[in-house]
Scaffold this motif. Structure first.
Motif, PDB file in Angstrom:
ATOM      1  N   GLU A   1       7.673   7.431  12.612  1.00  0.00           N
ATOM      2  CA  GLU A   1       6.824   8.189  11.698  1.00  0.00           C
ATOM      3  C   GLU A   1       6.912   7.650  10.275  1.00  0.00           C
ATOM      4  N   PRO A   2       5.868   7.872   9.481  1.00  0.00           N
ATOM      5  CA  PRO A   2       5.898   7.435   8.085  1.00  0.00           C
ATOM      6  C   PRO A   2       6.940   8.215   7.282  1.00  0.00           C
ATOM      7  N   LEU A   3       7.368   7.633   6.189  1.00  0.00           N
ATOM      8  CA  LEU A   3       8.281   8.274   5.253  1.00  0.00           C
ATOM      9  C   LEU A   3       7.496   8.545   3.970  1.00  0.00           C
TER      10      LEU A   3
ATOM     11  N   TYR B   1      14.418   0.835   0.978  1.00  0.00           N
ATOM     12  CA  TYR B   1      14.308   1.932   1.935  1.00  0.00           C
ATOM     13  C   TYR B   1      13.277   1.568   2.984  1.00  0.00           C
ATOM     14  N   ARG B   2      13.358   2.287   4.093  1.00  0.00           N
ATOM     15  CA  ARG B   2      12.399   2.042   5.164  1.00  0.00           C
ATOM     16  C   ARG B   2      12.124   3.328   5.914  1.00  0.00           C
TER      17      ARG B   2
ATOM     18  N   MET C   1       3.990   9.067  -6.053  1.00  0.00           N
ATOM     19  CA  MET C   1       3.886   9.557  -4.678  1.00  0.00           C
ATOM     20  C   MET C   1       3.890   8.317  -3.795  1.00  0.00           C
ATOM     21  N   ASN C   2       4.677   8.347  -2.722  1.00  0.00           N
ATOM     22  CA  ASN C   2       4.878   7.148  -1.910  1.00  0.00           C
ATOM     23  C   ASN C   2       4.797   7.460  -0.427  1.00  0.00           C
ATOM     24  N   ARG C   3       4.231   6.510   0.311  1.00  0.00           N
ATOM     25  CA  ARG C   3       4.157   6.619   1.769  1.00  0.00           C
ATOM     26  C   ARG C   3       4.448   5.241   2.343  1.00  0.00           C
ATOM     27  N   ILE C   4       5.491   5.167   3.153  1.00  0.00           N
ATOM     28  CA  ILE C   4       5.815   3.936   3.871  1.00  0.00           C
ATOM     29  C   ILE C   4       5.498   4.192   5.342  1.00  0.00           C
ATOM     30  N   GLU C   5       4.667   3.355   5.899  1.00  0.00           N
ATOM     31  CA  GLU C   5       4.227   3.548   7.281  1.00  0.00           C
ATOM     32  C   GLU C   5       5.381   3.350   8.268  1.00  0.00           C
ATOM     33  N   ALA C   6       5.247   3.970   9.417  1.00  0.00           N
ATOM     34  CA  ALA C   6       6.275   3.900  10.468  1.00  0.00           C
ATOM     35  C   ALA C   6       6.675   2.454  10.735  1.00  0.00           C
TER      36      ALA C   6
ATOM     37  N   GLU D   1       0.836  -1.200   0.000  1.00  0.00           N
ATOM     38  CA  GLU D   1       0.000   0.000   0.000  1.00  0.00           C
ATOM     39  C   GLU D   1       0.867   1.244   0.000  1.00  0.00           C
ATOM     40  N   GLY D   2       0.297   2.348  -0.489  1.00  0.00           N
ATOM     41  CA  GLY D   2       0.949   3.637  -0.339  1.00  0.00           C
ATOM     42  C   GLY D   2       1.762   4.109  -1.522  1.00  0.00           C
ATOM     43  N   LYS D   3       1.486   3.612  -2.740  1.00  0.00           N
ATOM     44  CA  LYS D   3       2.242   4.030  -3.923  1.00  0.00           C
ATOM     45  C   LYS D   3       1.253   4.400  -5.020  1.00  0.00           C
ATOM     46  N   LEU D   4       1.351   5.640  -5.498  1.00  0.00           N
ATOM     47  CA  LEU D   4       0.473   6.127  -6.561  1.00  0.00           C
ATOM     48  C   LEU D   4       1.325   6.581  -7.737  1.00  0.00           C
ATOM     49  N   PHE D   5       1.261   5.834  -8.849  1.00  0.00           N
ATOM     50  CA  PHE D   5       1.964   6.233 -10.070  1.00  0.00           C
ATOM     51  C   PHE D   5       1.162   7.331 -10.764  1.00  0.00           C
ATOM     52  N   LEU D   6       1.850   8.380 -11.196  1.00  0.00           N
ATOM     53  CA  LEU D   6       1.184   9.540 -11.790  1.00  0.00           C
ATOM     54  C   LEU D   6       1.363   9.664 -13.299  1.00  0.00           C
TER      55      LEU D   6
END
Length: 145
Positions: free
Chosen positions: A108-110, A102-103, A46-51, A28-33
Motif C-alpha cells: 500500500e502507499p505511504l 523512507y519507503r 503533503m506526500n504520497r509514496i506509491e506501494a 511524483e506525489g509531493k505538494l509543498f504548501l
C-alpha cells in the motif's frame, strides 16, 4: 482574509499529479504548501509514496528539523542507517543532521505530512503562546446543501 489562508489540496489519492524536482531527480506525489498558505515559520508538504517505492535519495538538512506524521499506509524509515517501521498514526521528528530516507510497504502507499522548521527556533509552546478570547462560542444554523 487577513488572519488566515486556505488551500484545497484535494485527495491524497491525487497527489501523484504534483511533481518534486531536485536537480536531475524527479518524483511524483509531493505538494509543498508553504507558498500556497503563505507560511512564515515552517514549511509543510503533503506526500504520497506509491506501494513498493522509495523516496528518491538520502538527505539531511543544515538547519531544518522535520516532523513526519503518517496519515495512512505502512512503510519504513531509515535514519542514520537504522531502519524502523511506520504506520498510520506514527510521528517521527528528525533533527537536521539525521541522514534519512523512507519507503512504502509493497502492499500500500505511504501518505504523510512533513513539517519543517528551524531547529531550536521555538520560543514557546502553543499553551504558553495561546490566549483565551472572552465570549460565548456560537455557530449559525448548519446549512444543508
Amino acid at each position: 482574509m487577513t488572519n488566515y489562508t486556505t488551500f484545497e489540496a484535494g485527495s491524497w489519492n491525487d497527489l501523484e499529479q504534483h511533481v518534486f524536482e531536485h536537480g536531475q531527480l524527479k518524483g511524483e506525489g509531493k505538494l509543498f504548501l508553504g507558498e500556497l498558505l503563505k507560511t512564515t515559520g515552517c514549511e509543510i508538504s503533503m506526500n504520497r509514496i506509491e506501494a513498493g517505492k522509495s523516496y528518491l535519495f538520502h538527505h539531511k538538512h543544515r538547519q531544518q528539523e522535520e516532523i513526519y506524521i503518517v496519515v495512512s499506509g505502512r512503510g519504513e524509515f531509515q535514519i542514520d542507517g537504522e531502519i524502523f517501521p511506520v504506520q498510520e498514526g506514527s510521528v517521527v521528528n528528525i533533527r537536521p543532521a539525521g541522514v534519512r530516507t523512507y519507503r512504502a510497504s509493497s502492499e500500500e502507499p505511504l501518505c504523510y505530512l512533513c513539517i519543517q522548521a528551524t531547529e531550536n527556533s521555538l520560543t514557546s509552546h502553543t499553551i504558553g503562546d495561546g490566549e483565551i478570547v472572552p465570549g460565548k462560542v456560537e455557530w449559525p444554523a448548519q446549512r444543508i446543501d
